[in-house]
Design an enzyme around this catalytic site. Structure first.
Site, PDB file in Angstrom:
ATOM      1  N   LYS A   1     -23.510  28.776  47.538  1.00 31.89           N
ATOM      2  CA  LYS A   1     -23.086  30.066  46.987  1.00 31.89           C
ATOM      3  C   LYS A   1     -23.417  31.167  47.991  1.00 31.89           C
ATOM      4  O   LYS A   1     -24.494  31.157  48.601  1.00 31.89           O
ATOM      5  CB  LYS A   1     -23.809  30.295  45.654  1.00 31.89           C
ATOM      6  CG  LYS A   1     -23.347  31.528  44.871  1.00 31.89           C
ATOM      7  CD  LYS A   1     -24.063  31.591  43.518  1.00 31.89           C
ATOM      8  CE  LYS A   1     -23.711  32.834  42.714  1.00 31.89           C
ATOM      9  NZ  LYS A   1     -24.435  32.873  41.423  1.00 31.89           N
TER      10      LYS A   1
ATOM     11  N   SER B   1     -25.557  31.640  35.000  1.00 31.59           N
ATOM     12  CA  SER B   1     -24.562  31.647  36.075  1.00 31.59           C
ATOM     13  C   SER B   1     -24.293  30.304  36.741  1.00 31.59           C
ATOM     14  O   SER B   1     -23.363  30.200  37.542  1.00 31.59           O
ATOM     15  CB  SER B   1     -24.964  32.665  37.149  1.00 31.59           C
ATOM     16  OG  SER B   1     -24.719  33.964  36.686  1.00 31.59           O
TER      17      SER B   1
ATOM     18  N   SER C   1     -21.803  33.687  37.300  1.00 29.48           N
ATOM     19  CA  SER C   1     -21.351  34.205  38.567  1.00 29.48           C
ATOM     20  C   SER C   1     -21.087  33.125  39.618  1.00 29.48           C
ATOM     21  O   SER C   1     -20.429  33.399  40.615  1.00 29.48           O
ATOM     22  CB  SER C   1     -22.388  35.181  39.136  1.00 29.48           C
ATOM     23  OG  SER C   1     -23.613  34.527  39.366  1.00 29.48           O
TER      24      SER C   1
END
Ligand SMILES: [Mg+2]
Ligand SMILES: [Zn+2]
Lengths: 492, 514, 96
Positions: free
Chosen positions: B79, B178, B154
């Site tokens: 990420k 997330s 997210s």
């Protein structure tokens, strides 16, 4: 109203740089004077993702100081973020302590040997550990007026020591700072170098006045930019006077209309304080516990251990020297102010010569002067305490007089000779009493004019005989010559 | 089965036995990404050359009999909120568009040491703030099961890339769900480990007391493999736990005997989609069939979790994001424009003599801060900063921030009590399956309420996992959330693996559009 | 109690965000909505509850005072939006 009718109220906030190799939350160097931005890492420049880890040494130094300041050490302490925007504060917050500082409620005793003020204890509200900001430099030379930012200093460990508003004069404030600095040096927690920013002072000052309407207080002023203790003393004296004049003129009271706290900076060149631009919303720092750090738990046992392991501190040393060596508080002050090594040197000399007063005089005059001229510290001094003691011992025994002793001392220092070597190099040998007596008889016989003068009561005329005796034998002790000559003349 | 269709465990066996090289595996995933990602935007950046070089090095070592790390040359996506040295780390923000960290996050070091091949950086809601990956300065990530739907967030890119077989393994972060919620939306397995299990050093902070890095993968077994590489104490993170890390892969094959699972009464209330409720109930039956005993439990303060979370997380965020001020790194607004505007305003002020009335204009520096932050941050980030500043500001801190910390303790105590009775807590990961892109973007509160089942694990610091447990009629995946006490990741992985031995939801793959 | 536009202006200044008038209006409406939801917390009695700032109970994490290499100046300044050979550069901190 006269100046006697007001009382000055002063509280001091001191930021002390703790003597660690590395910063508070990262392992970058804290060394002073490196080229800009060469001592930084992701942690201290607040780079995205970097996390702080507390320096254990910094915590221990802070704890030692807090204990020496007689503070309470709560079992639980934590670190909070104090938030404001400034380019030398790369994270957008300072890591400090808000509601649960590592220490509180201590005191520092101050006194003045010359009696300017009465001995007193100044309360310490709290002492807490926080990180320092970087440096902004205004670049006037640039085409556009930019500031340049150096983050080498960012993250340096600071101990903020906040006093109660217990000081009543600029002299007391200066004494507090001197005593605090001395304590910090004895604790070996800071070099307290004000020029390098290792010790910084902010002062809060206002006046309490007796008026026909009762007691009133003037608005509190925070004074900044004081770069020496002398500057602090002058700034505070000036500020007290300024506040009094302002009071006379405008009668603005603390908390009343226009009576909020303001900040002023000391201008050392012009010797005045000037208003400083106030940081916006300075009261809304939005403190909250730093989630990247964990609390520190300090058990009572550990605090006790720190207390036990404290070396003897200035106040106790002063007491010991005064009572053991019978010297004045002024003298102990001078000696203690030189630091622990100097005290140790003094004690050795005093013990070895058996005369604390003589040792004190010699150290304060000859030794300190020599150190200063040669720019040496006492650790670097080539004359050992033992050999100086040996020299003073001989003075006490009458083997040589004080002025010859100074010649010996000079040689000991310059030629790095022992007492014996220096004395023999100078041809100093003790003249035995019978030889001295026959010399004196010769002189008395040869100087009838002097004898007559002495007999007429002009005893200072004997000086001529002493001079002649020293010319014939440089080792003749002047005091002895005087005593024997007077005895002979009296018996004539 | 083609390489990209294989699980990480299968690929690992092939790599170890020498049937396939890391270069071959890496290349096939890179090809797949290059073929499909323009339609999904799962990645923000790719490391084509670096990845192949790393794979080549691993292959060379394996061929010459030298030791190879535990990931054995498996590709891993990271990420874009995790710092990678020499490679942009944008956090999905214009603010950090060009930010190149001079250091690797601890997990990146660990991945490299374990010989995971770093494929690229995945898309995300800006600074991990959001539940849909619509708040990215680099475009919206699309759900591989339905391009018109959000992938969750997210870690939307991180979950979508696993679902779309663009990476066998992916590293996400979870502050309030997330990892788990996008895993549920994308039909993959995603775990939020216990707070402190994985180092946060190098993870760009959203809310430091809640953030946690974790694995996203196709199966629980694959997640175990990745977690093993990520977990462990880090002296650079003060909040990192020094508890020993168990052998997750060994644990996973030991079935849980006498498992007691608790179903949260409050999780089956208003707002829960019927299909989700049915799938979760069915999953509970599966556990019963496997010998688990099921009981009802109550988390009475769960109803306060969202409010608590949306005070604490923005408060910490407002502080963590103060550093983006255009001075030391990242974006800075155009100074000439600022200067020009300020000059005009000053001229006007002088002309109208406003200065005499005491109105002072901000300095150029303050203007630089303001414009930089207003232009550099997207609207959701600005909203949360505002919320956080408000919750911490004078006069409100005790009403909001301090109050939330107290409720946080109550939420934690609810879990402590529940775990006295049961080993695991089971429920839905999200109240609904993935929703259409744009559906909630104008209504922040409705978006926040979607985190109802996930935020409390972050507040309490416990571990949670989401695994696929069914599909909606429209073909969107549904996630089952399992929660375990702190440092019981083993138990979560065992339970998830048990379930995946019995069901095949986790093996379903979307067909990608070209 | 709902959030006023004036409060939002103050908060935006504290946050160093420059919002246009329409942005301020939108922000006020959205945050008022969220803040109203936060109000649910007020209904809960927490008089005897200790705040919980950290989920873990770790304490006393202290590092040794031993130097580690710093970044080179080039590495430190590489991401700066404005710099010279030695320093970061910003509009004058002295203000007007
Ligand atoms: Mg301070
Ligand atoms: Zn550093």
């Amino acid at each position: 109203m006269t100046h006697d009718a007001f009382q000055t109220i002063i509280g001091l906030e001191v930021h002390v740089q703790l003597q660690t190799q590395t910063k508070l939350f990262c392992r970058c160097s804290t060394a002073f004077g490196a080229p800009p931005n060469t001592q930084t890492c992701p942690v201290c420049i607040g780079m995205p993702g970097a996390l702080p880890v507390m320096n254990g040494k910094a915590y221990q130094l802070a704890l030692r100081t807090a204990v020496a300041l007689h503070c309470e050490i709560p079992r639980f302490t934590k670190w909070d973020r104090k938030q404001y925007y400034y380019p030398d504060l790369p994270k957008g917050y300072q890591i400090s302590q808000f509601d649960l500082p590592m220490s509180q409620n201590g005191h520092l005793a101050i006194s003045d040997p010359s009696g300017v003020f009465e001995p007193k204890k100044v309360g310490i509200i709290r002492a807490h550990l926080e990180d320092d900001a970087g440096k902004s430099m205004h670049d006037e030379a640039a085409s556009k007026a930019d500031s340049r930012i150096d983050l080498n200093r960012t993250g340096t460990p600071l101990l903020e020591i906040v006093s109660e508003p217990d000081m009543r004069s600029a002299a007391e404030a200066r004494a507090y700072l001197s005593e605090l600095k001395l304590l910090l040096m004895y604790l070996d927690v800071s070099d307290c170098n004000m020029q390098e920013g290792s010790l910084r002072v902010d002062a809060n000052i206002n006046l309490h006045l007796e008026t026909s309407h009762g007691k009133v207080a003037t608005p509190i002023v925070e004074v900044k930019n004081m770069n020496s203790f002398r500057a602090v003393e002058r700034a505070l004296s000036y500020e007290a006077g300024r506040q009094f004049e302002l009071w006379e003129e405008r009668h603005i009271q603390l908390g009343g209309p226009g009576g909020h706290k303001t900040t002023r900076g000391w201008d050392d060149e012009v010797q005045v304080t000037r208003p400083q631009r106030e940081k916006e919303e300075s009261s809304d720092y939005r403190y909250f516990p730093d989630p990247d750090l964990v609390p520190v738990i300090t058990e009572t046992d550990h605090v006790e251990e720190v207390r036990r392991n404290l070396d003897e501190l200035p106040a106790a040393i002063r007491k010991r020297l005064e009572s053991k060596y019978k010297i004045t508080s002024y003298d102990t002050d001078v000696i203690v102010n030189q630091g622990r090594d100097f005290v140790d040197f003094y004690v050795t000399v005093a013990e070895s010569c058996g005369d604390g007063k003589r040792a004190s005089n010699w150290l304060q005059q000859d030794v300190l002067r020599t150190l200063k001229e040669a720019e040496l510290s006492i650790e670097e001094f080539p004359v050992s305490a033992d050999s100086l003691g040996d020299l003073l011992n001989r003075v006490s025994a009458g083997d040589l007089d004080n002025s010859r002793a100074k010649d010996v001392f000079s040689r000991m220092f310059n030629e790095q000779e022992s007492v014996e070597e220096a004395m023999s190099a100078l041809g100093i040998v003790k003249v035995d009493t019978s030889a001295l007596e026959s010399l004196c008889r010769e002189l008395v016989t040869a100087n009838p004019k002097v004898v007559a003068d002495v007999q007429e009561g002009k005893s200072q005329a004997i000086g001529a005989l002493i001079g002649q005796a020293r010319k014939q034998n440089s080792n003749a002790n002047p005091a002895e010559v005087k005593r024997i000559c007077l005895k002979i003349i009296a018996s004539l | 089965m083609s390489l990209i269709e294989s699980t990480a465990a299968q690929l690992h066996r092939q790599l170890t036995s020498g049937n396939v090289t890391s270069v071959e595996v890496t290349q096939s995933f890179l090809d797949h990404i290059q073929q499909h990602d323009e339609h999904y935007s799962a990645f923000i950046s790719l490391n084509v050359e670096a990845a192949l070089a790393q794979a080549e090095d691993i292959d060379r070592r394996r061929a010459s009999g030298k030791p190879v790390g535990a990931l054995g040359g498996l590709p891993v996506a990271v990420k874009d909120v995790i710092c990678t040295k020499g490679q942009t780390t944008t956090c999905g923000s214009k603010m950090l568009r060009d930010f190149v960290p001079p250091y690797d996050a601890t997990v990146v070091c660990k991945l490299k040491q374990a010989d995971g091949v770093l494929l690229g950086k995945t898309n995300m809601d800006e600074f991990a703030m959001g539940s849909s990956t619509e708040n990215s300065a680099f475009g919206v990530t699309h759900n591989p099961w339905d391009r018109t739907c959000v992938p969750g967030g997210s870690s939307g890119g991180a979950a979508a890339c696993v679902a779309a077989r663009m990476a066998p393994l992916s590293v996400g972060t979870d502050t309030g769900g997330s990892i788990r919620q996008p895993a549920a939306f994308c039909g993959v397995t995603g775990m939020k480990p216990t707070y402190g299990r994985v180092s946060r050093f190098g993870l760009v902070a959203f809310a430091s007391s809640l953030d946690q890095i974790g694995p996203i993968a196709q199966t629980a077994e694959d997640a175990a493999l990745l977690l093993q590489a990520l977990a462990g104490h880090d002296p650079n993170d003060s909040t990192s736990s020094s508890k020993p890390v168990p052998d997750f892969l060994r644990a996973i094959n030991q079935p849980l005997v006498g498992l007691k699972i608790g179903v949260i009464r409050e999780h089956f209330g208003e707002g829960l989609d019927d299909e989700v409720a049915a799938a979760v109930r069915e999953a509970v039956h599966t556990y019963q069939a496997l010998g688990a005993t099921v009981s009802d439990i109550s988390l009475p303060h769960n109803q306060y979790a969202i409010a608590t979370y949306y005070v604490i997380a923005p408060s910490e965020a407002s502080s963590n994001l103060a550093r983006y001020d255009g001075v030391h790194y990242g974006f800075r607004a155009n100074e000439a424009e600022i200067l020009e505007t300020l000059k005009q305003e000053r001229d006007t002020a002088t002309a109208t003599n406003q200065e005499a009335t005491g109105k002072e204009l901000d300095s150029e520096l303050i203007r630089m801060y303001q414009r930089t932050r207003s232009e550099g941050f997207g609207s959701e980030v600005q909203r949360r900063i505002m919320l956080g500043v408000y919750a911490l500001s004078e006069g409100y801190a005790s009403k909001y921030y301090l109050k939330a910390l107290k409720v946080r303790r109550l939420i934690r105590q609810d879990f402590d009590k529940a775990f006295e009775k049961v080993d695991l807590i089971v429920g839905p990961t999200s109240p609904t399956p993935a929703y259409p892109i744009g559906d909630k973007i104008a209504d922040p509160l409705s978006m926040y309420l979607g985190d109802l089942y996930t935020v409390s694990a972050n507040l309490a610091g416990i571990a949670g996992i989401s695994i696929p447990c069914g599909f909606s009629k429209t073909g969107l995946p549904i996630g089952l959330q399992l929660q375990a006490p702190a440092f019981e990741e083993e138990r979560l992985l065992q339970a998830a693996h048990m379930f995946q031995q019995q069901t095949d939801w986790h093996t379903k793959r979307p067909s990608l559009k070209n | 109690m709902s959030l006023s536009r004036k409060e939002i202006e103050k908060v935006s200044h504290l946050a160093r965000l420059q919002l246009s008038d329409p942005e301020l209006d939108a922000m006020t409406a959205q945050l008022a909505n969220v803040v109203e939801y936060m109000e649910t917390l007020s209904g809960l009695n927490t008089d005897d509850v200790e705040p919980l700032a950290h989920a873990s109970d770790i304490s006393n994490v202290l590092a040794d005072d031993i130097l580690k290499p710093s970044l080179s100046r080039e590495e430190a300044l590489a991401n700066a939006p404005k710099r010279d050979a030695e320093c970061y550069r910003v509009p004058a901190v002295l203000g007007d």
